[in-house]
Enzyme design. Sequence first.
Site, mmCIF file in Angstrom:
data_model
loop_
_atom_site.group_PDB
_atom_site.id
_atom_site.type_symbol
_atom_site.label_atom_id
_atom_site.label_comp_id
_atom_site.label_asym_id
_atom_site.label_seq_id
_atom_site.Cartn_x
_atom_site.Cartn_y
_atom_site.Cartn_z
ATOM 1 N N ASP A 188 4.418 -45.501 68.425
ATOM 2 C CA ASP A 188 5.935 -46.143 67.355
ATOM 3 C C ASP A 188 6.278 -44.368 68.194
ATOM 4 O O ASP A 188 6.256 -43.620 67.570
ATOM 5 C CB ASP A 188 4.503 -45.617 66.238
ATOM 6 N N HIS A 189 7.813 -44.520 68.024
ATOM 7 C CA HIS A 189 7.990 -43.573 68.823
ATOM 8 C C HIS A 189 8.836 -43.114 67.551
ATOM 9 O O HIS A 189 9.208 -41.740 67.344
ATOM 10 C CB HIS A 189 9.667 -44.495 69.481
ATOM 11 N N HIS B 298 6.875 -47.899 61.710
ATOM 12 C CA HIS B 298 7.362 -46.763 61.286
ATOM 13 C C HIS B 298 6.727 -46.256 59.728
ATOM 14 O O HIS B 298 6.319 -44.787 59.696
ATOM 15 C CB HIS B 298 8.697 -46.540 61.222
#
Length: 483
Positions: free
Chosen positions: A177-178, A240
Site C-alpha cells: 500500500d504505497h 489507503h
Amino acid sequence: MVSRVIPVEPFDLVIFGGTGDLARRKILPGLFRRFCAGQMPPDAAITGAARSDMSEDEYRDFVRDAIHEFGGEQNHDEDKLSAFLECLHYVPIDARGENGWRELAGLMRKGMVHAFYFSVAPGLFGDLAERLNQHGLTDEDSRIVVEKPFGRDLASAKELNRDLAAYFDEGQIYRIDHYLGKETVQNLMAVRFGNMLFEPLWNSQYVDHIQITVAETVGVGGRGEYYDKSGAMRDMVQNHLMQLLCLIAMEPPSKFDPDAVRDEKLKVIRALDDVEPHHIVRGQYDAGDEGPSFREEVGDPRTRTESYIAMKVGVSNWRWAGTPFYLRTGKRLKARCSEIVVVFKALNHSIFGEQEDHRNVLSIRLQPNEGMTLGVTIKEPGPGGMRLIDVPLDMSFAEALGKDGSDQTDAYERLIMDVIRGNQTLFMRGDEVEAAWAWTDPIIDGWDTRGDVPKIYDSGSEGPVDAVQLLARDTRVWRKVAS
Ligand code: NAP
C-alpha cells in the site's frame, strides 16, 4: 539535513509487468534514484518480464525513456543512467505460458535475495506463484511483492491469499500500500510514539474527533472502465484511508517490529463499528470546466459507482469509544490534498470568560507540502485586553529538514528497499487485508441491496452538500479542501 543512505545487499529483482505503466512511472525510475543515491549496489540485477517480444537492448531503451520522463532531478546524469542500465535484463514471459521461465531461473544468482514484483493484474498472481514454484524459485531467498487491488471483496482476497500461501510463507509476501511508504505517514508513528507530548492526550477523553481526507483534482480519465468496477470505497477507503486510520488509532506496539505493528493495526480494524447507511454520503462528479461527468467518463449513464465518499466511523475500544473518525475521499475536487486532522476537545472551563470556541488542532499533511501544524491559542498581540486567538505552530518538513527531509524519496522506492532488506513493517499482512474487506463488504452489499444512488456534485467543489450535513448534524465542520 542529509538523510543517511545505507546500501542494501546485492539482489536479483524481477518485475513481472516490467513494460507496464507502474513499472515505467514508478518502479524503474524509483530504482534509478536509489542507484544514484548509492543505496542500490551496482551488482544488483533487475529483470523486466512481460509478454512483449523485446531484446535486452530494446528494454534498456524503454527504461532509458521512462527515466528521462519520470526520473526526477537525476534523469540527466547520463553516466549514472548508463551504469544503471547495465544492471538490466529482459525476458519475454507469459504468466500463463511455459516459455522463458528456464531462462529467468538461469539469471537468478545463488545466495542472493530474489524479489519478484507482481506488477500485473491480480488475476495473474496465482499463475505467477505457481510457475515460480515449478521452476524452483520459491526457496527461502525468494519474496514476492504484490500490487493493489488485493481482491475486490473478502472472498476474492481470501482466494488470492490462498493462491499465494500455496507456495510462499506469509513472511515472504509483501502486499504494497504505497501510502505506507510516504515519509509523513511514517512520521505519524514517530510523532505518536517518539514524543511524550501527544500520547497522554491521544484518546476519547481529549480528542473530539478526527478527520482523514484524501482529495484529488483529477477524474477517472482513461481508467473509467476499471474504476466503474471499483469506486472510491474499494479503491481508496478499504486500503489507503483504512491504513491511515489504523496508524492514528492503534495502541503503541511493544516494539517497532513488523508483526508487533501489524497486530496492533489489525486490532483497530476489528474494532471498527458497522457503519449506519445514514453515516455515509456517496457522490459522482458532474461535468465542468475540468472535463466530462463521471457517468460520461465511465461510459454508463446509469452507473451507481461512487467517485466520492464521506463517512462517519466509530472505533469501539477503550481508547476511542465516543470519538468519531470522519473519512472522505473523492475525485475532481477543489484541490489535491491528503491530510489527517486531530481536533482536540474544548476546555472544560475558560478563565478568560466568554470567548469563541478555541481548540487545539493537530493537522498532519501528507501531500502536498508535507508537514505538521499544531494550532495553539495565544493572546492577541496589542493592548486590547485578554483577547484570545489561534495561531499555527507550523512545521513544514521540507523547510525544517531540507530537501532530503521532504518526500524526495518516492514511496515506491522506499518500499522496494524494505523488500530487499526483508522488513515487512510497512506492508499489509494477509489477515489485515481480509479484516478490512470483512468490514467493507456489508457496506457495499447494503448499497447494492437498497439500490442507493450517489449524489451528483460539482466538479472542482468540496463534494456533495450532504457531506457537509453529515458533520453539521454533529455540530462539526470539515476542514477546507485546500492545497
Ligand atoms: P499495465 O500498464 O496494464 O501493465 C500491465 C503489465 O503486465 C504489462 O507490462 C504487460 O505487458 C504485463 N502483462 C499483461 N499480461 C501478462 C501476462 N499474461 N504475462 C506476463 N505479463 C503480462 O498495468 P499497470 O498500470 O502497470 O498496473 C500493474 C498492476 O499494478 C495492476 O495490478 C494495477 O492495479 C496495479 N497498480 C497500478 C498503479 C499505476 O499507477 N499504474 C497504481 C497502483 C496499483 P505485456 O502486455 O507485454 O505482457
